[in-house]
Design a protein around this motif. Structure first.
Motif, PDB file in Angstrom:
ATOM      1  N   VAL A 144       0.838  -1.205   0.000  1.00 17.57           N
ATOM      2  CA  VAL A 144       0.000   0.000   0.000  1.00 17.57           C
ATOM      3  C   VAL A 144       0.872   1.255   0.000  1.00 17.57           C
ATOM      4  O   VAL A 144       0.609   2.212  -0.733  1.00 17.57           O
ATOM      5  CB  VAL A 144      -0.962  -0.011   1.211  1.00 17.57           C
ATOM      6  CG1 VAL A 144      -1.687   1.329   1.333  1.00 17.57           C
ATOM      7  CG2 VAL A 144      -1.979  -1.141   1.082  1.00 17.57           C
ATOM      8  N   ALA A 145       1.944   1.247   0.812  1.00 11.14           N
ATOM      9  CA  ALA A 145       2.844   2.402   0.856  1.00 11.14           C
ATOM     10  C   ALA A 145       3.504   2.648  -0.496  1.00 11.14           C
ATOM     11  O   ALA A 145       3.750   3.800  -0.894  1.00 11.14           O
ATOM     12  CB  ALA A 145       3.913   2.191   1.926  1.00 11.14           C
ATOM     13  N   ALA A 146       3.768   1.572  -1.234  1.00 17.39           N
ATOM     14  CA  ALA A 146       4.398   1.714  -2.552  1.00 17.39           C
ATOM     15  C   ALA A 146       3.552   2.557  -3.491  1.00 17.39           C
ATOM     16  O   ALA A 146       4.081   3.320  -4.304  1.00 17.39           O
ATOM     17  CB  ALA A 146       4.635   0.328  -3.163  1.00 17.39           C
ATOM     18  N   GLN A 147       2.230   2.438  -3.370  1.00 18.53           N
ATOM     19  CA  GLN A 147       1.355   3.204  -4.248  1.00 18.53           C
ATOM     20  C   GLN A 147       1.437   4.698  -3.933  1.00 18.53           C
ATOM     21  O   GLN A 147       1.255   5.539  -4.820  1.00 18.53           O
ATOM     22  CB  GLN A 147      -0.092   2.706  -4.136  1.00 18.53           C
ATOM     23  CG  GLN A 147      -0.264   1.202  -4.242  1.00 18.53           C
ATOM     24  CD  GLN A 147       0.550   0.563  -5.343  1.00 18.53           C
ATOM     25  OE1 GLN A 147       0.582   1.034  -6.475  1.00 18.53           O
ATOM     26  NE2 GLN A 147       1.252  -0.518  -5.000  1.00 18.53           N
ATOM     27  N   GLY A 148       1.712   5.053  -2.659  1.00 17.83           N
ATOM     28  CA  GLY A 148       1.916   6.450  -2.292  1.00 17.83           C
ATOM     29  C   GLY A 148       3.241   6.984  -2.820  1.00 17.83           C
ATOM     30  O   GLY A 148       3.330   8.143  -3.254  1.00 17.83           O
ATOM     31  N   VAL A 149       4.273   6.126  -2.806  1.00 18.26           N
ATOM     32  CA  VAL A 149       5.587   6.538  -3.320  1.00 18.26           C
ATOM     33  C   VAL A 149       5.499   6.870  -4.803  1.00 18.26           C
ATOM     34  O   VAL A 149       6.237   7.723  -5.321  1.00 18.26           O
ATOM     35  CB  VAL A 149       6.627   5.423  -3.065  1.00 18.26           C
ATOM     36  CG1 VAL A 149       7.977   5.780  -3.685  1.00 18.26           C
ATOM     37  CG2 VAL A 149       6.797   5.180  -1.567  1.00 18.26           C
ATOM     38  N   LEU A 150       4.579   6.222  -5.508  1.00 20.59           N
ATOM     39  CA  LEU A 150       4.412   6.458  -6.947  1.00 20.59           C
ATOM     40  C   LEU A 150       4.144   7.930  -7.250  1.00 20.59           C
ATOM     41  O   LEU A 150       4.460   8.417  -8.339  1.00 20.59           O
ATOM     42  CB  LEU A 150       3.253   5.596  -7.464  1.00 20.59           C
ATOM     43  CG  LEU A 150       2.936   5.656  -8.962  1.00 20.59           C
ATOM     44  CD1 LEU A 150       4.084   5.055  -9.767  1.00 20.59           C
ATOM     45  CD2 LEU A 150       1.640   4.914  -9.252  1.00 20.59           C
ATOM     46  N   LEU A 151       3.589   8.652  -6.278  1.00 19.53           N
ATOM     47  CA  LEU A 151       3.219  10.052  -6.494  1.00 19.53           C
ATOM     48  C   LEU A 151       4.373  11.021  -6.249  1.00 19.53           C
ATOM     49  O   LEU A 151       4.208  12.233  -6.380  1.00 19.53           O
ATOM     50  CB  LEU A 151       2.044  10.426  -5.587  1.00 19.53           C
ATOM     51  CG  LEU A 151       0.794   9.539  -5.706  1.00 19.53           C
ATOM     52  CD1 LEU A 151      -0.270   9.980  -4.713  1.00 19.53           C
ATOM     53  CD2 LEU A 151       0.261   9.555  -7.124  1.00 19.53           C
ATOM     54  N   LEU A 152       5.547  10.496  -5.880  1.00 18.20           N
ATOM     55  CA  LEU A 152       6.670  11.361  -5.524  1.00 18.20           C
ATOM     56  C   LEU A 152       7.498  11.817  -6.719  1.00 18.20           C
ATOM     57  O   LEU A 152       8.424  12.613  -6.564  1.00 18.20           O
ATOM     58  CB  LEU A 152       7.580  10.647  -4.518  1.00 18.20           C
ATOM     59  CG  LEU A 152       6.952  10.273  -3.172  1.00 18.20           C
ATOM     60  CD1 LEU A 152       7.976   9.571  -2.282  1.00 18.20           C
ATOM     61  CD2 LEU A 152       6.399  11.515  -2.474  1.00 18.20           C
ATOM     62  N   GLY A 153       7.211  11.304  -7.878  1.00 15.39           N
ATOM     63  CA  GLY A 153       8.012  11.682  -9.035  1.00 15.39           C
ATOM     64  C   GLY A 153       7.236  11.555 -10.325  1.00 15.39           C
ATOM     65  O   GLY A 153       6.052  11.215 -10.336  1.00 15.39           O
ATOM     66  N   ASP A 154       7.923  11.792 -11.422  1.00 18.05           N
ATOM     67  CA  ASP A 154       7.328  11.719 -12.749  1.00 18.05           C
ATOM     68  C   ASP A 154       7.601  10.327 -13.327  1.00 18.05           C
ATOM     69  O   ASP A 154       8.760   9.936 -13.494  1.00 18.05           O
ATOM     70  CB  ASP A 154       7.958  12.790 -13.647  1.00 18.05           C
ATOM     71  CG  ASP A 154       7.383  12.789 -15.050  1.00 18.05           C
ATOM     72  OD1 ASP A 154       6.491  11.959 -15.333  1.00 18.05           O
ATOM     73  OD2 ASP A 154       7.830  13.618 -15.873  1.00 18.05           O
ATOM     74  N   PRO A 155       6.553   9.545 -13.653  1.00 11.73           N
ATOM     75  CA  PRO A 155       6.785   8.190 -14.165  1.00 11.73           C
ATOM     76  C   PRO A 155       7.493   8.151 -15.512  1.00 11.73           C
ATOM     77  O   PRO A 155       7.995   7.103 -15.917  1.00 11.73           O
ATOM     78  CB  PRO A 155       5.361   7.604 -14.274  1.00 11.73           C
ATOM     79  CG  PRO A 155       4.451   8.774 -14.309  1.00 11.73           C
ATOM     80  CD  PRO A 155       5.121   9.846 -13.497  1.00 11.73           C
ATOM     81  N   SER A 156       7.572   9.294 -16.197  1.00 15.56           N
ATOM     82  CA  SER A 156       8.289   9.322 -17.475  1.00 15.56           C
ATOM     83  C   SER A 156       9.788   9.546 -17.288  1.00 15.56           C
ATOM     84  O   SER A 156      10.553   9.457 -18.253  1.00 15.56           O
ATOM     85  CB  SER A 156       7.717  10.419 -18.375  1.00 15.56           C
ATOM     86  OG  SER A 156       7.937  11.703 -17.803  1.00 15.56           O
ATOM     87  N   GLY A 157      10.219   9.804 -16.064  1.00 18.82           N
ATOM     88  CA  GLY A 157      11.633  10.040 -15.791  1.00 18.82           C
ATOM     89  C   GLY A 157      12.328   8.840 -15.173  1.00 18.82           C
ATOM     90  O   GLY A 157      11.889   7.697 -15.295  1.00 18.82           O
ATOM     91  N   PHE A 158      13.435   9.113 -14.446  1.00 22.84           N
ATOM     92  CA  PHE A 158      14.251   8.049 -13.864  1.00 22.84           C
ATOM     93  C   PHE A 158      14.059   7.905 -12.360  1.00 22.84           C
ATOM     94  O   PHE A 158      14.277   6.831 -11.811  1.00 22.84           O
ATOM     95  CB  PHE A 158      15.737   8.325 -14.147  1.00 22.84           C
ATOM     96  CG  PHE A 158      16.181   7.945 -15.518  1.00 22.84           C
ATOM     97  CD1 PHE A 158      16.855   6.760 -15.753  1.00 22.84           C
ATOM     98  CD2 PHE A 158      15.934   8.775 -16.607  1.00 22.84           C
ATOM     99  CE1 PHE A 158      17.269   6.399 -17.026  1.00 22.84           C
ATOM    100  CE2 PHE A 158      16.339   8.441 -17.881  1.00 22.84           C
ATOM    101  CZ  PHE A 158      17.012   7.251 -18.099  1.00 22.84           C
ATOM    102  N   ILE A 159      13.644   8.981 -11.686  1.00 21.88           N
ATOM    103  CA  ILE A 159      13.688   8.993 -10.227  1.00 21.88           C
ATOM    104  C   ILE A 159      12.839   7.897  -9.596  1.00 21.88           C
ATOM    105  O   ILE A 159      13.230   7.278  -8.602  1.00 21.88           O
ATOM    106  CB  ILE A 159      13.264  10.385  -9.689  1.00 21.88           C
ATOM    107  CG1 ILE A 159      13.463  10.459  -8.172  1.00 21.88           C
ATOM    108  CG2 ILE A 159      11.816  10.686 -10.044  1.00 21.88           C
ATOM    109  CD1 ILE A 159      14.881  10.369  -7.722  1.00 21.88           C
TER     110      ILE A 159
END
Length: 424
Positions: A144-159
């Motif tokens: 569940v926490a992983a889904q929140g981490v998804l919002l910390l960056g741009d999925p089109s980038g590397f971070i």
């Protein structure tokens, strides 16, 4: 519970970080694949590859541990995971990702086998059930926490690819630094599938069907979200809801299962999950999709534990662990096929194919459970084995660990029964 947490917090923290890393990479690839223009069927192959690798790792990791030891296996496989996670955005090609997913699935399976054997070794007979419950909670919290981490960056980038790589690398520290003696590793010889089917046809058919339904959730939910036009935040909440539902429903369903015919409960939970899939197929608004995800996740995840517990009702305690190997294999075969079939249906009929596939599998399980109820009488509630809580993403070690706990419960119940003397 606090005693277990106090003695094994470092192991549990490391396992939680592993789950965050694994949960994030699956969702992230689904979103990034859409941005890269990969077709739905190409993404289904990518997602299926993880389960192929995971099944292979569950078979080969025990032999690797026996040959070179826990620490070397853990360090080597963890390094491969970190490397592949960073390489994903550098090689944005579906076939490269497929190879990477096979490697990651294999490595995560081996890492789980190693870490879970350490955690099981740290538990005593008195607190094994509590340790298993804590481990399941940690798994759910991590995903569940992983889904929140998804919002910390741009999925089109590397971070966002670097974050899970770092989390997996950091997870080594609390696990390796907290280990006292390395546990002796033993694995049980699996029961043949023919023997297992003779013991419980419903459990065999059920875990195969459930493997497909679970892998569709775990592998294709993000692909569905992207194809359905959900925003990144909506996809994150949508996927988290599957696992929140599983967490909420696991123990109430377990409590009920120890007090009624498990086949009937398997049928009821399958129908409720199937109704959830119908809701997902019929609606397009965010609230409706969250209700669908909650029902499907809340019913399908506990079904795995129900099916294992039902098989245990017909097994002697000494055979429970060997039966788990066959159950894991059947579940893995279903999981490999799940994303591929889902991807094909979604290609033909659009995003709704995601719900259609899951709904068909759950209703098929309900129908087969109803059929099996006409074939033989249910064991009495008093003679039934204790409910065995375990996640479908668990390795063979965790499943055998859960079986050990079920055996201990059965033996303690038998001893308690022998101590009761009839009134004169």
């Amino acid at each position: 519970m606090l005693q277990v947490l106090g003695s094994a917090w470092a192991l549990l923290l490391g396992l939680c970080l592993l789950m965050v890393g694994n949960g994030l990479q699956g969702t992230l690839l689904g979103v990034r694949g859409s941005l890269e223009g990969f077709s739905t069927f190409e993404m289904s192959i990518v997602m299926s590859a993880y389960f192929l690798g995971f099944l292979g790792g569950s078979r080969l990791a025990p032999e690797m541990i026996r040959r070179v030891g826990h620490v070397r296996v853990f360090a080597a496989l963890g390094s491969f995971i970190s490397a592949v996670l960073i390489l994903y955005p550098a090689f944005a090609d579906p076939w490269a990702w497929t190879v990477g997913r096979v490697i990651i699935g294999f490595c995560f399976s081996g890492v789980y086998v190693t870490a879970e054997s350490w955690l099981n070794n740290a538990a005593s007979n008195e607190n094994r059930g509590k340790a298993l419950s804590l481990y399941m909670m940690v798994q759910m919290v991590g995903i569940v926490a992983a889904q929140g981490v998804l919002l910390l960056g741009d999925p089109s980038g590397f971070i966002l690819f670097i974050i899970p790589s770092v989390l997996v690398s950091i997870s080594f520290a609390p696990i390796l630094l907290s280990i006292s003696p390395t546990p002796a590793f033993e694995s049980t010889t699996p029961m043949t599938l023919k023997e297992l089917f003779h013991v419980s046809p419903l459990s065999c058919v059920g875990v195969f069907l459930l493997g497909g339904a679970f892998s569709a959730q775990f592998g294709m939910a993000a692909v569905y979200g992207a194809q359905a036009g959900l925003s990144l935040t909506q996809i994150s909440i949508f996927i988290a809801t599957f696992y929140i539902g599983a967490t909420v429903a696991q123990y109430p369903i377990g409590w009920i299962s120890d007090r009624m015919d498990r086949r009937r409960l398997i049928m009821i939970t399958s129908i409720i999950g199937g109704i959830g899939a119908i809701i997902g197929l019929a609606v397009s608004n965010q609230v409706g999709l969250l209700i669908a995800a909650f029902l499907v996740g809340g019913m399908s995840n506990p079904l795995y534990s129900l099916l294992i517990s039902y098989a245990n009702d017909f097994l002697q305690p000494e055979d429970m662990a060997s039966a788990s190997g066959g159950m894991i294999f059947l579940n893995g075969l279903g999981a490999i096929s799940g994303p591929i079939v889902t991807g094909y249906i979604m290609t033909v009929m659009g995003p709704g194919g995601f719900w259609l596939f899951i709904g068909v599998l759950l209703f098929a399980m309900a129908a087969y459970a109803l059929y099996r109820m006409t074939q033989r009488a249910a064991p009495s509630v008093e003679d039934s084995a204790s409910y065995t809580p375990v996640m479908m993403s668990a390795s063979p070690v965790a499943v055998e660990w859960a079986q050990e706990w079920a055996v201990e419960q059965a033996e303690s119940d038998e001893e308690a029964g022998n101590e009761v003397t009839p009134a004169s």
